[in-house]
Enzyme design. Sequence first.
Site, PDB file in Angstrom:
ATOM      1  N   GLU A 131       0.831  -1.205   0.000  1.00 30.88           N
ATOM      2  CA  GLU A 131       0.000   0.000   0.000  1.00 30.88           C
ATOM      3  C   GLU A 131       0.860   1.247   0.000  1.00 30.88           C
ATOM      4  OE1 GLU A 131      -2.885   0.014   3.164  1.00 30.88           O
ATOM      5  OE2 GLU A 131      -3.181  -2.136   2.897  1.00 30.88           O
ATOM      6  N   CYS A 152       3.128   8.440   1.346  1.00 34.55           N
ATOM      7  CA  CYS A 152       3.524   7.472   2.371  1.00 34.55           C
ATOM      8  C   CYS A 152       3.809   6.157   1.649  1.00 34.55           C
ATOM      9  CB  CYS A 152       2.374   7.304   3.365  1.00 34.55           C
ATOM     10  SG  CYS A 152       2.632   5.957   4.532  1.00 34.55           S
ATOM     11  N   CYS A 176       5.484  -7.532   7.419  1.00 37.33           N
ATOM     12  CA  CYS A 176       6.368  -7.018   8.470  1.00 37.33           C
ATOM     13  C   CYS A 176       6.510  -8.107   9.521  1.00 37.33           C
ATOM     14  CB  CYS A 176       5.735  -5.762   9.081  1.00 37.33           C
ATOM     15  SG  CYS A 176       6.746  -4.983  10.368  1.00 37.33           S
ATOM     16  N   CYS A 209       3.555  -5.838  16.036  1.00 37.86           N
ATOM     17  CA  CYS A 209       2.777  -4.914  16.887  1.00 37.86           C
ATOM     18  C   CYS A 209       1.296  -5.335  16.861  1.00 37.86           C
ATOM     19  CB  CYS A 209       2.919  -3.475  16.393  1.00 37.86           C
ATOM     20  SG  CYS A 209       4.628  -2.907  16.380  1.00 37.86           S
ATOM     21  N   CYS A 256      -1.424  -3.447  14.628  1.00 36.53           N
ATOM     22  CA  CYS A 256      -1.076  -3.115  13.239  1.00 36.53           C
ATOM     23  C   CYS A 256      -1.470  -4.226  12.273  1.00 36.53           C
ATOM     24  CB  CYS A 256       0.425  -2.835  13.154  1.00 36.53           C
ATOM     25  SG  CYS A 256       0.976  -2.428  11.499  1.00 36.53           S
ATOM     26  N   CYS A 294      -3.599   1.999   8.301  1.00 39.34           N
ATOM     27  CA  CYS A 294      -2.438   1.121   8.171  1.00 39.34           C
ATOM     28  C   CYS A 294      -2.701  -0.323   7.752  1.00 39.34           C
ATOM     29  CB  CYS A 294      -1.741   1.123   9.523  1.00 39.34           C
ATOM     30  SG  CYS A 294      -1.833   2.693  10.357  1.00 39.34           S
TER      31      CYS A 294
END
Length: 340
Positions: free
Chosen positions: A90, A103, A110, A114, A117, A331
């Site tokens: 994204e 962004c 990832c 977290c 997220c 996100c």
Amino acid sequence: MIDIRSMSLDELTKYILSIGEPKYRAGQVFSWLHRGISDFEEMSNIPKGLREKLSMECELNTATVVRRQISKSDGTRKYLLKFSDGNCVEAVFMKYNHGNTVCISTQVGCRMGCVFCASTKNGLVRNLLPSEMLAELFEIIKDTGETVSNIVLMGTGEPLDNYDNVIKFLHLVNDERGLNIGMRHISLSTCGLCDKIEKLSSENLPITLSVSLHAPTDEARSAIMPVNKAYGVRRLIGECKAYFAKTSRRISFEYTMISGHTDTMQRAEELSELLRGFPCHVNLIPLNKISEESLLPSSNEQILKFKAHLEKNGIAVTVRRSLGADIDAACGQLRQNYIS
Ligand code: SAH
């Protein structure tokens, strides 16, 4: 195949000389690459023979738009972009008073874990190459017809977990023969990989470093950010102070407001203690709720109370203005919905 768009001008010059071409062609080819071409045939002042040679030996990593959501209220555009191997990331285009900002993502997925997220739900798939981070920008510039003056490395991925490619990307995007985006117009956001923050402080890059702090104590931070078990809040803040001492660049702390967990007045006091006397900036971010989690965003009233407490303690603090609320620009959610 050679990843030609990830090459610095020096590397490209060596390559051009190695295939028996004159040195000045390297500068010409570099300019074309960083104008965002998607086919070597577009290099109109390069002889046909060299264009053919390049297309046989080199690849132009490009990205294509798979989905696009445009906010009716503020013009924010959220993109799902696909690379040649089928992986998607994204990227978001935002219009601010200080200039158009993109962004970008630095990894597919990832591995930082977290809990709040969406980008980390299926772990890390792979790192992005410098050319692929550039491709995100070129595709968005093409799609919007706009120029871009600011970049934030706050999309999917942990930039410092893809350190070498990210540093290379920063030099390429800053090159005056390329997109020529000033280092001071670039922000890099990290969950706090301390050894890499130290390494970054030696690169002499006047970018803005954003650190995702989100909680002021080890107990509270480890509960939502597994990375905290490796470094701990004290070490992280110590590393941030060392970074500031070395670079004179103020750190911006990202602090997500999660109801009952990070947003209480006790946390406001702990955060004030932690940052007392350190020239920095705190950015309060209302939690973007992700479907699988039970964590809830704070009320506006609580955010303002929290902010006032920090201000009373002399800490520079802002509440992040939320763009693209009507397009669910939160996100990692576009990709998450696409792959699941
Ligand atoms: N890995 C880097 C950069 C990508 S995340 C980092 O951790 O900083 C960019 C920012 O979005 C980080 O501050 C991250 O903690 C925050 N973020 C992620 N999910 C969020 C959510 N659901 N609500 C609010 N902020 C979120």
